[in-house]
Design an enzyme around this catalytic site. Sequence first.
Site, short mmCIF file in Angstrom:
data_model
loop_
_atom_site.label_atom_id
_atom_site.label_comp_id
_atom_site.label_asym_id
_atom_site.label_seq_id
_atom_site.Cartn_x
_atom_site.Cartn_y
_atom_site.Cartn_z
N GLY A 7 10.16 1.52 -12.58
CA GLY A 7 9.32 0.41 -12.13
C GLY A 7 8.02 0.45 -12.93
O GLY A 7 7.26 1.41 -12.83
N ALA A 8 7.84 -0.57 -13.75
CA ALA A 8 6.63 -0.63 -14.59
C ALA A 8 5.67 -1.68 -14.05
O ALA A 8 4.88 -2.26 -14.77
CB ALA A 8 7.01 -0.94 -16.03
N GLY A 9 5.76 -1.91 -12.74
CA GLY A 9 4.84 -2.86 -12.09
C GLY A 9 3.50 -2.18 -11.85
O GLY A 9 3.13 -1.22 -12.53
N ASN A 10 2.79 -2.69 -10.85
CA ASN A 10 1.42 -2.21 -10.62
C ASN A 10 1.37 -0.72 -10.33
O ASN A 10 0.58 0.01 -10.94
CB ASN A 10 0.80 -2.98 -9.44
CG ASN A 10 0.42 -4.39 -9.84
OD1 ASN A 10 0.16 -4.67 -11.02
ND2 ASN A 10 0.41 -5.29 -8.87
N VAL A 11 2.19 -0.24 -9.41
CA VAL A 11 2.12 1.17 -9.02
C VAL A 11 2.71 2.07 -10.09
O VAL A 11 2.12 3.09 -10.48
CB VAL A 11 2.81 1.41 -7.66
CG1 VAL A 11 2.82 2.89 -7.30
CG2 VAL A 11 2.13 0.60 -6.56
N ARG A 82 4.62 -5.77 -0.68
CA ARG A 82 4.34 -6.77 0.35
C ARG A 82 3.24 -7.73 -0.08
O ARG A 82 2.41 -7.41 -0.92
CB ARG A 82 4.01 -6.13 1.69
CG ARG A 82 2.88 -5.14 1.69
CD ARG A 82 2.71 -4.61 3.11
NE ARG A 82 1.79 -3.48 3.13
CZ ARG A 82 1.17 -3.08 4.23
NH1 ARG A 82 1.38 -3.71 5.38
NH2 ARG A 82 0.36 -2.07 4.18
N SER A 119 8.85 3.46 -3.25
CA SER A 119 9.21 2.12 -2.79
C SER A 119 9.23 2.05 -1.27
O SER A 119 9.66 2.98 -0.59
CB SER A 119 10.60 1.75 -3.32
OG SER A 119 10.68 1.97 -4.72
N ASN A 120 8.79 0.93 -0.74
CA ASN A 120 8.70 0.73 0.71
C ASN A 120 9.91 0.00 1.27
O ASN A 120 10.56 -0.73 0.54
CB ASN A 120 7.43 -0.09 1.01
CG ASN A 120 6.21 0.79 1.17
OD1 ASN A 120 6.28 1.84 1.79
ND2 ASN A 120 5.08 0.34 0.63
N ARG A 151 -7.03 7.80 1.44
CA ARG A 151 -7.77 6.68 2.06
C ARG A 151 -8.58 7.18 3.25
O ARG A 151 -9.74 6.77 3.45
CB ARG A 151 -6.79 5.59 2.50
CG ARG A 151 -6.23 4.81 1.32
CD ARG A 151 -5.25 3.72 1.75
NE ARG A 151 -4.93 2.88 0.58
CZ ARG A 151 -3.79 2.22 0.43
NH1 ARG A 151 -2.85 2.29 1.37
NH2 ARG A 151 -3.59 1.48 -0.65
N HIS A 175 4.81 6.19 7.30
CA HIS A 175 3.90 5.48 6.40
C HIS A 175 3.91 3.99 6.75
O HIS A 175 4.41 3.15 6.04
CB HIS A 175 4.36 5.71 4.95
CG HIS A 175 3.56 4.97 3.93
ND1 HIS A 175 2.22 5.19 3.73
CD2 HIS A 175 3.91 3.99 3.04
CE1 HIS A 175 1.79 4.40 2.77
NE2 HIS A 175 2.80 3.66 2.34
#
Length: 308
Positions: A7-11, A82, A119-120, A151, A175
């Site tokens: 996965g080369a998306g945001n995360v 999401r 991944s969620n 956080r 989570h």
Amino acid sequence: SKVTVVGAGNVGATCANVLVANNVADEVVLIDIKEGLAEGKTMDIMQTANLLNINTRMTGVTNDYSKTEGSDVVVITSGIPRKPGMTREELIGVNAGIVKSVTDNVLKHSPNAIIICVSNPMDTMTYLIHKTSGLPKNRIIGMGGALDSSRFKYFLSVALNANPNEVDGMVIGGHGDTTMIPLTRYATYRGIPVSELLDKATLDKVAADTMVGGATLTGLLGTSAWYAPGAASAAVVAAVLHDQKRVIPCSALVEGEYGENDICIGVPCLLGRNGIEKIVDVKLNDAEKELFAKSAAAVRNTNGALAS
Ligand code: NAI
């Protein structure tokens, strides 16, 4: 050492960037199903090599798992994130199929890898990997508590007007917005319990802000956050790859620990080269035990949707 990020998306791209910028591994492979995306992110990241003194080799590929061959650690971030107003649990239908097929592909080429699931809905995706991969439980780590704890420490540091690095604290349980459990009773600032430094209303607000920390950012950004999720994923990679023996809350398969069985849920884990080397037993009081049992029931309920 070799790390693959799926996965080369945001995360995923942020995780790869943090790994590379900190020279955590000799080699990082970034892979995505979207044509050209991993190649592009890789080129952009590697064009910082001179600026950031990077020695890691990085490769970006479109869906060619042969390039991931022999990875020591694989981070799975593929799947939809999401949007504002959504819960993580709503992602299960799409993401279960993605996580299952990605895990199969990964293990064909890296049968000895330690898998970090991002991944969620993460606890359920981690459980899915347990159920379908046949890997020993120490080699499957769910990343959630590392982020939620970071956080928590951030919100505590704001309330204390302190450096977040001097704050310690843990978030365990599922989570999810309503399932995670910030362990306020154990949080400290320079070794002093925060309960001696902040009043109850402030501590309750910190815990509440932590729990909806992801949703707050999704509202502000229009999509799910990435800097802290990517860095938290990279921190778990480093703990494993460098055999750090750090205790980080991660989603682990519990077999009696914390009174639960046959689910993956956030518990303090001793991380080293063998993955989850031990689940650490932090003593919970009755109120915390009750929250943990409720959290486990919610996670188990989400797992139930895997069968359908
Ligand atoms: P994103 O949409 O920016 O990136 C996801 C990437 O996965 C996309 O580039 C997409 O092309 C790729 N992808 C989809 N199917 C694939 C497949 N079969 N093989 C390879 N790549 C595939 O999403 P983002 O923001 O990076 O989030 C990724 C996941 O991480 C989401 O499920 C999100 O909910 C979760 N997440 C989990 C966190 C945690 O603490 N566990 C924190 C933040 C996000």
